[in-house]
Design an enzyme around this catalytic site. Structure first.
Site, mmCIF file in Angstrom:
data_model
loop_
_atom_site.group_PDB
_atom_site.id
_atom_site.type_symbol
_atom_site.label_atom_id
_atom_site.label_comp_id
_atom_site.label_asym_id
_atom_site.label_seq_id
_atom_site.Cartn_x
_atom_site.Cartn_y
_atom_site.Cartn_z
ATOM 1 N N LYS A 175 0.857 -1.204 0.000
ATOM 2 C CA LYS A 175 0.000 0.000 0.000
ATOM 3 C C LYS A 175 0.887 1.246 0.000
ATOM 4 O O LYS A 175 0.688 2.153 -0.793
ATOM 5 C CB LYS A 175 -0.877 0.003 1.240
ATOM 6 C CG LYS A 175 -1.563 1.331 1.531
ATOM 7 C CD LYS A 175 -2.430 1.326 2.767
ATOM 8 C CE LYS A 175 -1.709 1.643 4.029
ATOM 9 N NZ LYS A 175 -1.494 3.069 4.306
ATOM 10 N N ASN A 176 1.892 1.273 0.874
ATOM 11 C CA ASN A 176 2.675 2.496 1.062
ATOM 12 C C ASN A 176 3.712 2.730 -0.023
ATOM 13 O O ASN A 176 4.326 3.797 -0.041
ATOM 14 C CB ASN A 176 3.317 2.510 2.449
ATOM 15 C CG ASN A 176 2.260 2.734 3.523
ATOM 16 O OD1 ASN A 176 1.102 3.013 3.216
ATOM 17 N ND2 ASN A 176 2.640 2.574 4.764
ATOM 18 N N CYS A 206 -5.116 12.794 12.160
ATOM 19 C CA CYS A 206 -5.798 11.508 12.073
ATOM 20 C C CYS A 206 -5.638 10.874 13.457
ATOM 21 O O CYS A 206 -5.065 11.477 14.354
ATOM 22 C CB CYS A 206 -5.174 10.637 10.995
ATOM 23 S SG CYS A 206 -3.519 10.185 11.423
ATOM 24 N N ARG A 254 0.256 14.962 12.426
ATOM 25 C CA ARG A 254 0.817 14.638 11.104
ATOM 26 C C ARG A 254 0.791 15.844 10.164
ATOM 27 O O ARG A 254 0.115 15.853 9.144
ATOM 28 C CB ARG A 254 0.095 13.425 10.508
ATOM 29 C CG ARG A 254 0.296 12.217 11.420
ATOM 30 C CD ARG A 254 -0.367 11.000 10.900
ATOM 31 N NE ARG A 254 0.354 10.501 9.733
ATOM 32 C CZ ARG A 254 -0.144 9.523 8.980
ATOM 33 N NH1 ARG A 254 -1.319 9.022 9.236
ATOM 34 N NH2 ARG A 254 0.534 9.086 7.946
ATOM 35 N N ASP A 302 4.859 1.081 11.983
ATOM 36 C CA ASP A 302 3.656 0.418 11.470
ATOM 37 C C ASP A 302 3.526 -1.023 11.945
ATOM 38 O O ASP A 302 2.507 -1.655 11.694
ATOM 39 C CB ASP A 302 3.644 0.443 9.933
ATOM 40 C CG ASP A 302 3.398 1.837 9.421
ATOM 41 O OD1 ASP A 302 3.552 2.061 8.209
ATOM 42 O OD2 ASP A 302 3.080 2.721 10.232
ATOM 43 N N ARG A 359 -8.442 -0.514 4.669
ATOM 44 C CA ARG A 359 -7.558 0.468 4.031
ATOM 45 C C ARG A 359 -6.220 -0.177 3.678
ATOM 46 O O ARG A 359 -5.544 0.259 2.755
ATOM 47 C CB ARG A 359 -7.277 1.643 4.973
ATOM 48 C CG ARG A 359 -8.506 2.374 5.399
ATOM 49 C CD ARG A 359 -8.145 3.652 6.092
ATOM 50 N NE ARG A 359 -7.244 4.455 5.260
ATOM 51 C CZ ARG A 359 -6.863 5.691 5.581
ATOM 52 N NH1 ARG A 359 -7.257 6.227 6.714
ATOM 53 N NH2 ARG A 359 -6.071 6.375 4.794
HETATM 54 C C1 EPZ Z 1 4.200 7.252 6.067
HETATM 55 O O1 EPZ Z 1 3.417 8.289 6.611
HETATM 56 C C2 EPZ Z 1 3.292 6.029 6.030
HETATM 57 N N1 EPZ Z 1 2.129 6.302 5.175
HETATM 58 C C3 EPZ Z 1 2.827 5.689 7.443
HETATM 59 O O2 EPZ Z 1 2.060 4.479 7.369
HETATM 60 C C4 EPZ Z 1 4.063 5.424 8.315
HETATM 61 O O3 EPZ Z 1 3.656 5.179 9.634
HETATM 62 C C5 EPZ Z 1 4.988 6.655 8.270
HETATM 63 O O4 EPZ Z 1 5.338 6.952 6.908
HETATM 64 C C6 EPZ Z 1 6.276 6.440 9.063
HETATM 65 O O5 EPZ Z 1 6.957 5.318 8.557
HETATM 66 C C7 EPZ Z 1 2.262 6.178 3.837
HETATM 67 O O6 EPZ Z 1 3.331 5.879 3.328
HETATM 68 C C8 EPZ Z 1 1.035 6.433 3.016
HETATM 69 P P1 EPZ Z 1 6.254 10.813 7.950
HETATM 70 P P2 EPZ Z 1 3.964 9.824 6.550
HETATM 71 O O7 EPZ Z 1 6.118 11.983 7.047
HETATM 72 O O8 EPZ Z 1 4.595 10.069 5.241
HETATM 73 C C9 EPZ Z 1 6.045 14.076 11.390
HETATM 74 C C10 EPZ Z 1 0.220 3.077 7.734
HETATM 75 O O9 EPZ Z 1 -0.222 2.574 8.774
HETATM 76 N N2 EPZ Z 1 6.040 15.025 10.258
HETATM 77 O O10 EPZ Z 1 7.518 10.038 7.952
HETATM 78 O O11 EPZ Z 1 2.848 10.709 6.979
HETATM 79 C C11 EPZ Z 1 4.720 13.352 11.453
HETATM 80 O O12 EPZ Z 1 3.810 14.125 12.216
HETATM 81 C C12 EPZ Z 1 0.676 4.520 7.734
HETATM 82 O O13 EPZ Z 1 0.352 2.463 6.644
HETATM 83 C C13 EPZ Z 1 6.085 16.396 10.529
HETATM 84 O O14 EPZ Z 1 6.136 16.813 11.686
HETATM 85 O O15 EPZ Z 1 5.068 9.773 7.680
HETATM 86 C C14 EPZ Z 1 5.042 12.063 12.129
HETATM 87 O O16 EPZ Z 1 5.048 12.263 13.541
HETATM 88 C C15 EPZ Z 1 0.422 5.197 9.072
HETATM 89 N N3 EPZ Z 1 6.051 17.274 9.487
HETATM 90 C C16 EPZ Z 1 6.455 11.777 11.655
HETATM 91 O O17 EPZ Z 1 6.990 13.020 11.173
HETATM 92 C C17 EPZ Z 1 6.008 16.859 8.180
HETATM 93 O O18 EPZ Z 1 6.002 17.705 7.256
HETATM 94 C C18 EPZ Z 1 6.487 10.746 10.542
HETATM 95 O O19 EPZ Z 1 5.874 11.300 9.420
HETATM 96 C C19 EPZ Z 1 5.970 15.462 7.930
HETATM 97 C C20 EPZ Z 1 5.988 14.565 8.982
#
Ligand code: EPZ
Length: 416
Positions: free
Chosen positions: A22-23, A115, A120, A303, A395
């Site tokens: 998915k990711n 969410c 996020r 995850d 999902r």
């Molecule tokens: C991706 O989310 C995945 N989703 C998530 O999987 C996964 O948990 C996450 O990466 C971490 O590995 C998809 O790929 C669609 P991040 P993403 O940007 O891109 C903070 C699942 O269950 N952050 O690495 O949103 C954020 O708040 C999902 O399949 C900022 O502060 O993850 C979080 O605390 C859930 N500012 C942390 O970084 C930003 O601009 C990780 O976010 C971006 C992120």
């Protein structure tokens, strides 16, 4: 709404085929905005989020087909607005920002909103795109972005953001000049996106390391590509086989992308044997407790945190889980406690004490991986567990009843 009913206590036996990731598929679908010419994707999982992404591509002016696990995308007449009612259901829609700015010099994308697992924000995406020349305005819940032409920049992320790295890879692939991404996310799904972009003619190197270089090219062309297998789905079924004390072969399991997860489950006493393209999971002795801290790749993935917690509930000595990626990713804890688990929360740590057994009960899913954790626990709990609000699970898990049923689990779907 539907619920998943599980009659627990049966060791899983047999073979489960791992679906496409998915990711990886979600950013790859957004990257299909970029090329002139048709893209054909294979191994795309049939999931709610994939259907949502295809709907977004249609809204943005693309023709798409989805037949079995094959997807085609043709860009017809590109639009630049991603509406709220779609983005609110799937955060990953924000990944259309980079491609739209690079292609059209403008984008109107609804702010994804928080969410269940935390705020996020997307501030790191915007800050990096500003370094490439984009200007943003945030009004009435929308991100308005515009630029003349994105120019290559030397960007260092404050945090190795997966989505941020993906948005920037797509934007930089057709920007002017070279872009260097430092402290970039190393996740396998980011690598899969980079490899897909290169298949379309991009010039990206260093994916999988913290420093990724992108030489902008004038345009990308259509390509054929097969999405990588889903390491988190594989890890979830590994946890299910481990907690039920069964023997399951995971076909098409991306073992090299699961090193940290395999190491933890081996420490818990689970036998893992890598076979050609698959992973044999066996557990006959008692589950032993371990401590887990979630980290960016190649550390233990956030995850998989909820799923390994379910296993630790029944492990001798239990363990401590520290969640360092998201500020609120323990929504599954109180539901596991309803099944008889002994877990205490302290800030971003969960202290789990192993108990002899879990007992089935109705529980509520709150987010994708929390739901998975409740299913894993329900498979081991005595009696019946009803997991409510199962749309969260749909999902991220393709054909979950069929896959679990295929290895002997008694699981079915009912109206709530
Ligand atoms: C991706 O989310 C995945 N989703 C998530 O999987 C996964 O948990 C996450 O990466 C971490 O590995 C998809 O790929 C669609 P991040 P993403 O940007 O891109 C903070 C699942 O269950 N952050 O690495 O949103 C954020 O708040 C999902 O399949 C900022 O502060 O993850 C979080 O605390 C859930 N500012 C942390 O970084 C930003 O601009 C990780 O976010 C971006 C992120």
């Amino acid at each position: 709404m539907e619920k998943l009913v599980i009659e627990g206590g049966l060791p899983l036996q047999g073979t489960i085929r791992v679906s496409g990731s998915k990711n990886a598929a979600l950013p790859i679908l957004m990257a299909c905005l970029l090329p002139e010419g048709e893209v054909r994707l294979g191994n795309v999982p049939r999931l709610r989020d994939i259907h949502t992404s295809l709907r977004l591509l249609n809204i943005l002016g693309c023709e798409t087909t989805f037949d079995g696990n094959d997807v085609t995308v043709n860009v017809r007449d590109l639009k630049t607005e991603a509406p709220y009612d779609l983005v609110k259901t799937m955060r990953a829609s924000v990944l259309c920002l980079g491609p739209l700015l690079a292609l059209k010099g403008e984008a109107k994308v609804s702010l994804p909103g928080g969410c269940a697992i935390g705020a996020r924000p997307v501030d790191l995406h915007l800050k990096a795109l500003e370094q490439m020349g984009a200007v943003f305005e945030l009004t009435s819940g929308y991100i308005f972005g515009r630029c003349d032409k994105l120019r290559g920049a030397h960007i260092t992320f404050d945090f190795p953001t997966v989505g941020g790295t993906e948005n920037l890879l797509m934007a930089a692939s057709i920007a002017e000049g070279e872009t260097i991404l430092e402290n970039a996310a190393r996740e396998p799904e980011v690598q899969d996106l980079a490899n897909f972009l290169n298949a379309m003619g991009a010039k990206i190197s260093g994916q999988g390391t913290s420093v990724i270089r992108v030489q902008g090219v004038p345009a990308l062309r259509g390509a054929d590509y097969r999405v990588m297998p889903d390491r988190i789905e594989a890890g979830t079924y590994l946890a299910a086989a481990a907690i039920t004390g069964g023997e399951v072969l995971l076909e098409d399991c991306p073992c090299t992308e699961l090193d940290a997860v395999l190491a933890k489950f081996r420490n818990m006493g689970v036998e893992l044997e890598e076979q050609k393209g698959g992973l044999l999971v066996r557990r006959h002795g008692p589950l032993k407790g371990v401590d887990v801290t979630t980290q960016p790749f190649p550390g233990f993935p956030t995850d998989m945190q909820a799923q390994i917690m379910a296993c630790l509930c029944l492990a001798e000595g239990g363990g401590v889980i520290e969640e360092k990626i998201f500020e609120n990713r323990f929504m599954h804890v109180l539901e596991l406690v309803r099944l008889g688990a002994d877990i205490r929360l302290k800030g971003r740590s969960a202290m789990i004490r192993g108990v002899k057994s879990l007992v089935g009960a109705p529980v509520m899913a709150s987010d994708l991986r929390a739901s998975a954790s409740l299913v894993v626990a329900g498979l081991a709990a005595e009696g019946r567990t009803d997991v409510l609000r199962i749309y969260h699970l749909d999902r991220g898990y393709e054909d979950i009843e069929a896959k679990l049923g295929g290895v002997g689990a008694r699981v079915w779907r009912e109206e709530e």
